[in-house]
Write a protein that holds these residues in place. Structure first.
Motif, PDB file in Angstrom:
ATOM      1  N   UNK A  86       0.861  -1.193   0.000  1.00  0.00           N
ATOM      2  CA  UNK A  86       0.000   0.000   0.000  1.00  0.00           C
ATOM      3  C   UNK A  86       0.889   1.232   0.000  1.00  0.00           C
ATOM      4  N   UNK A  87       0.710   2.084  -0.983  1.00  0.00           N
ATOM      5  CA  UNK A  87       1.575   3.260  -1.143  1.00  0.00           C
ATOM      6  C   UNK A  87       1.437   4.256   0.002  1.00  0.00           C
ATOM      7  N   UNK A  88       0.361   4.154   0.769  1.00  0.00           N
ATOM      8  CA  UNK A  88       0.154   5.089   1.871  1.00  0.00           C
ATOM      9  C   UNK A  88       1.259   5.044   2.912  1.00  0.00           C
ATOM     10  N   UNK A  89       1.951   3.913   3.015  1.00  0.00           N
ATOM     11  CA  UNK A  89       3.015   3.788   4.005  1.00  0.00           C
ATOM     12  C   UNK A  89       4.242   4.616   3.631  1.00  0.00           C
ATOM     13  N   UNK A  90       4.273   5.125   2.396  1.00  0.00           N
ATOM     14  CA  UNK A  90       5.397   5.980   1.983  1.00  0.00           C
ATOM     15  C   UNK A  90       5.440   7.288   2.757  1.00  0.00           C
ATOM     16  N   UNK A  91       4.346   7.626   3.425  1.00  0.00           N
ATOM     17  CA  UNK A  91       4.300   8.872   4.183  1.00  0.00           C
ATOM     18  C   UNK A  91       5.352   8.883   5.294  1.00  0.00           C
ATOM     19  N   UNK A  92       5.759   7.694   5.762  1.00  0.00           N
ATOM     20  CA  UNK A  92       6.749   7.624   6.831  1.00  0.00           C
ATOM     21  C   UNK A  92       8.160   7.934   6.344  1.00  0.00           C
ATOM     22  N   UNK A  93       8.320   8.127   5.036  1.00  0.00           N
ATOM     23  CA  UNK A  93       9.607   8.564   4.518  1.00  0.00           C
ATOM     24  C   UNK A  93       9.892  10.017   4.876  1.00  0.00           C
ATOM     25  N   UNK A  94       8.830  10.772   5.156  1.00  0.00           N
ATOM     26  CA  UNK A  94       8.988  12.193   5.436  1.00  0.00           C
ATOM     27  C   UNK A  94       9.540  12.410   6.844  1.00  0.00           C
ATOM     28  N   UNK A  95      10.642  13.131   6.912  1.00  0.00           N
ATOM     29  CA  UNK A  95      11.261  13.414   8.211  1.00  0.00           C
ATOM     30  C   UNK A  95      10.330  14.236   9.091  1.00  0.00           C
ATOM     31  N   UNK A  96       9.583  15.156   8.472  1.00  0.00           N
ATOM     32  CA  UNK A  96       8.705  16.019   9.263  1.00  0.00           C
ATOM     33  C   UNK A  96       7.672  15.204  10.039  1.00  0.00           C
ATOM     34  N   UNK A  97       7.060  14.213   9.385  1.00  0.00           N
ATOM     35  CA  UNK A  97       6.067  13.375  10.060  1.00  0.00           C
ATOM     36  C   UNK A  97       6.721  12.590  11.190  1.00  0.00           C
ATOM     37  N   UNK A  98       7.866  11.976  10.896  1.00  0.00           N
ATOM     38  CA  UNK A  98       8.526  11.172  11.920  1.00  0.00           C
ATOM     39  C   UNK A  98       9.022  12.030  13.084  1.00  0.00           C
ATOM     40  N   UNK A  99       9.392  13.275  12.792  1.00  0.00           N
ATOM     41  CA  UNK A  99       9.828  14.175  13.861  1.00  0.00           C
ATOM     42  C   UNK A  99       8.677  14.503  14.806  1.00  0.00           C
ATOM     43  N   UNK A 100       7.518  14.774  14.233  1.00  0.00           N
ATOM     44  CA  UNK A 100       6.331  15.043  15.059  1.00  0.00           C
ATOM     45  C   UNK A 100       5.961  13.808  15.875  1.00  0.00           C
ATOM     46  N   UNK A 101       5.974  12.648  15.238  1.00  0.00           N
ATOM     47  CA  UNK A 101       5.633  11.414  15.935  1.00  0.00           C
ATOM     48  C   UNK A 101       6.651  11.100  17.031  1.00  0.00           C
ATOM     49  N   UNK A 102       7.913  11.454  16.801  1.00  0.00           N
ATOM     50  CA  UNK A 102       8.943  11.229  17.815  1.00  0.00           C
ATOM     51  C   UNK A 102       8.672  12.070  19.055  1.00  0.00           C
ATOM     52  N   UNK A 103       8.288  13.330  18.860  1.00  0.00           N
ATOM     53  CA  UNK A 103       7.983  14.191  19.998  1.00  0.00           C
ATOM     54  C   UNK A 103       6.809  13.637  20.798  1.00  0.00           C
ATOM     55  N   UNK A 123      18.125  13.637   9.578  1.00  0.00           N
ATOM     56  CA  UNK A 123      17.635  12.610  10.505  1.00  0.00           C
ATOM     57  C   UNK A 123      17.872  12.985  11.960  1.00  0.00           C
ATOM     58  N   UNK A 124      18.826  13.869  12.215  1.00  0.00           N
ATOM     59  CA  UNK A 124      19.103  14.296  13.585  1.00  0.00           C
ATOM     60  C   UNK A 124      17.897  15.019  14.185  1.00  0.00           C
ATOM     61  N   UNK A 125      17.050  15.580  13.324  1.00  0.00           N
ATOM     62  CA  UNK A 125      15.855  16.257  13.831  1.00  0.00           C
ATOM     63  C   UNK A 125      14.940  15.284  14.570  1.00  0.00           C
ATOM     64  N   UNK A 126      14.999  13.997  14.230  1.00  0.00           N
ATOM     65  CA  UNK A 126      14.215  12.991  14.948  1.00  0.00           C
ATOM     66  C   UNK A 126      14.681  12.907  16.390  1.00  0.00           C
ATOM     67  N   UNK A 127      15.994  12.846  16.568  1.00  0.00           N
ATOM     68  CA  UNK A 127      16.571  12.828  17.911  1.00  0.00           C
ATOM     69  C   UNK A 127      16.183  14.097  18.670  1.00  0.00           C
ATOM     70  N   UNK A 142      13.614  16.212  18.272  1.00  0.00           N
ATOM     71  CA  UNK A 142      12.211  16.294  18.684  1.00  0.00           C
ATOM     72  C   UNK A 142      11.886  15.243  19.747  1.00  0.00           C
ATOM     73  N   UNK A 143      12.591  14.121  19.713  1.00  0.00           N
ATOM     74  CA  UNK A 143      12.425  13.137  20.781  1.00  0.00           C
ATOM     75  C   UNK A 143      12.849  13.741  22.109  1.00  0.00           C
TER      76      UNK A 143
END
Length: 359
Positions: free
Chosen positions: A13-30, A237-241, A243-244
């Motif tokens: 399912x192509x919808x899972x490609x949304x997790x490629x975005x750093x912005x989404x993962x950064x928000x989810x990390x926070x 990718x450091x932005x994930x760290x 926002x965490x």
């Protein structure tokens, strides 16, 4: 970790490609780090209380602090757990920058943990001797600086000077002592600032939130070109760290806000400071971080000036150092000192962010 699962599922399912975005993962990390803090925090505080791991208060400090004796300490471990779990969940584990900032933070946290354990559990008032503490901080800081230097591309050892478009001198081998001083210096600066409820953690959160933005634009070719800053592939990718750490810090502040239910101890303060220092080095914004973290810089300077003045003249410049104790002894209530230092940090962070355009 989650991104690899998403990459596998994206073939169905192509919808899972949304997790490629750093912005989404950064928000989810926070959000993830915040939730972990809320879940783990109460049980950790109960356990610290059960084992009577409580703060020892100096009798030469402000008298209002004597009531804090026995408050559970070593709560900074909560931040480290939340940051580590969240970064491993939402970050790309094949990215060397992620591992550098995470491992550096955890190793400095380990040094702080040994110090806290010896003071609070083994009842050794000296804890980890100052020389030993500085030795291990130096070993870690120098090792990280050398690793970054020997794995660096030319852009990664340039000094980015705020407010100037075309002035980024190449530091060469001077990068090593400079990076070392940033990491070890900020580690100790945050530790010195951690003297009032929430005083250290909130400025750390604010500066780290700004660093998350710097990391993102530095790792984005288009934004880096537009803002005229070095483009470093993968550093986003450091932005994930970052926002965490923001989420974990806010979660800890829930329990650390005045009057504090728990203190972070050296395990938290040394780690948070090292995190700011190493991220600043990785994203090439050391001078900007000195601006945004001005509260930490001034607190450290107040201690240096106080010691120097007393040794040279026998007189003290401040009623007590670090600076926040000086204002307390002048009659400022603790919440006033804390909030005003927060406000100053907000202003300094905005100035730091403004350097991206004021060139």
């Amino acid at each position: 970790m989650i991104i690899y699962l998403a990459e596998y599922l994206s073939q169905y399912h192509s919808g899972f490609n949304v997790f490629q975005y750093i912005t989404l993962r950064a928000v989810m990390a926070a959000i993830t780090a915040l939730v972990i803090s809320f879940i783990v925090g109460p049980s950790m505080i109960r356990r610290l209380n059960r084992y009577r791991i409580g703060q020892v208060i100096r009798d030469d400090g402000p008298k209002s602090h004597l009531a804090k004796a026995g408050t559970p300490t070593m709560g900074g471990a909560l931040i480290l757990v939340a940051v580590a779990v969240t970064t491993l969940l939402w970050g790309r584990l094949d990215n060397r920058y992620v591992w550098v900032v995470l491992i550096t933070t955890l190793l400095f946290g380990l040094v702080g943990w040994v110090d806290d354990y010896r003071k609070l559990v083994l009842n050794d008032p000296k804890g980890l001797p100052a020389r030993s503490k500085y030795f291990w901080q130096s070993v870690i800081g120098l090792s990280v600086a050398l690793y970054l230097f020997y794995t660096a591309q030319p852009l990664e050892t340039q000094l980015v000077v705020p407010f100037f478009k075309n002035f980024s001198p190449q530091m060469g081998w001077l990068f090593v002592p400079f990076a070392y001083l940033m990491i070890v210096g900020f580690s100790n600066a945050v530790n010195l600032t951690d003297g009032l409820d929430g005083l250290a953690v909130m400025p750390t959160v604010l500066v780290c939130a700004a660093l998350a933005f710097f990391a993102y634009v530095t790792g984005h070719a288009g934004f880096a070109k537009y803002l005229q800053i070095p483009y470093l592939a993968g550093v986003g990718e450091v932005s994930i760290f970052c926002t965490a750490l923001v989420g974990a810090g806010l979660g800890f502040l829930w329990f650390n806000a005045y009057p504090a239910m728990v203190f972070m101890g050296d395990v938290g303060a040394l780690a948070l400071g090292a995190a700011l220092g190493v991220v600043a080095v990785v994203v090439r914004q050391e001078l900007v971080v000195l601006i945004m973290g001005g509260v930490f810089v001034v607190e450290t300077a107040s201690v240096i000036l106080q010691v120097a003045s007393y040794k040279l003249t026998g007189k003290r410049i401040f009623k007590m150092a670090p600076l926040h104790h000086h204002f307390e002894l002048k009659g400022w209530p603790e919440p006033r000192v804390i909030v005003r230092f927060w406000i100053i940090t907000v202003i300094l962070v905005l100035v730091g962010l403004a350097t991206l355009k004021l060139r």
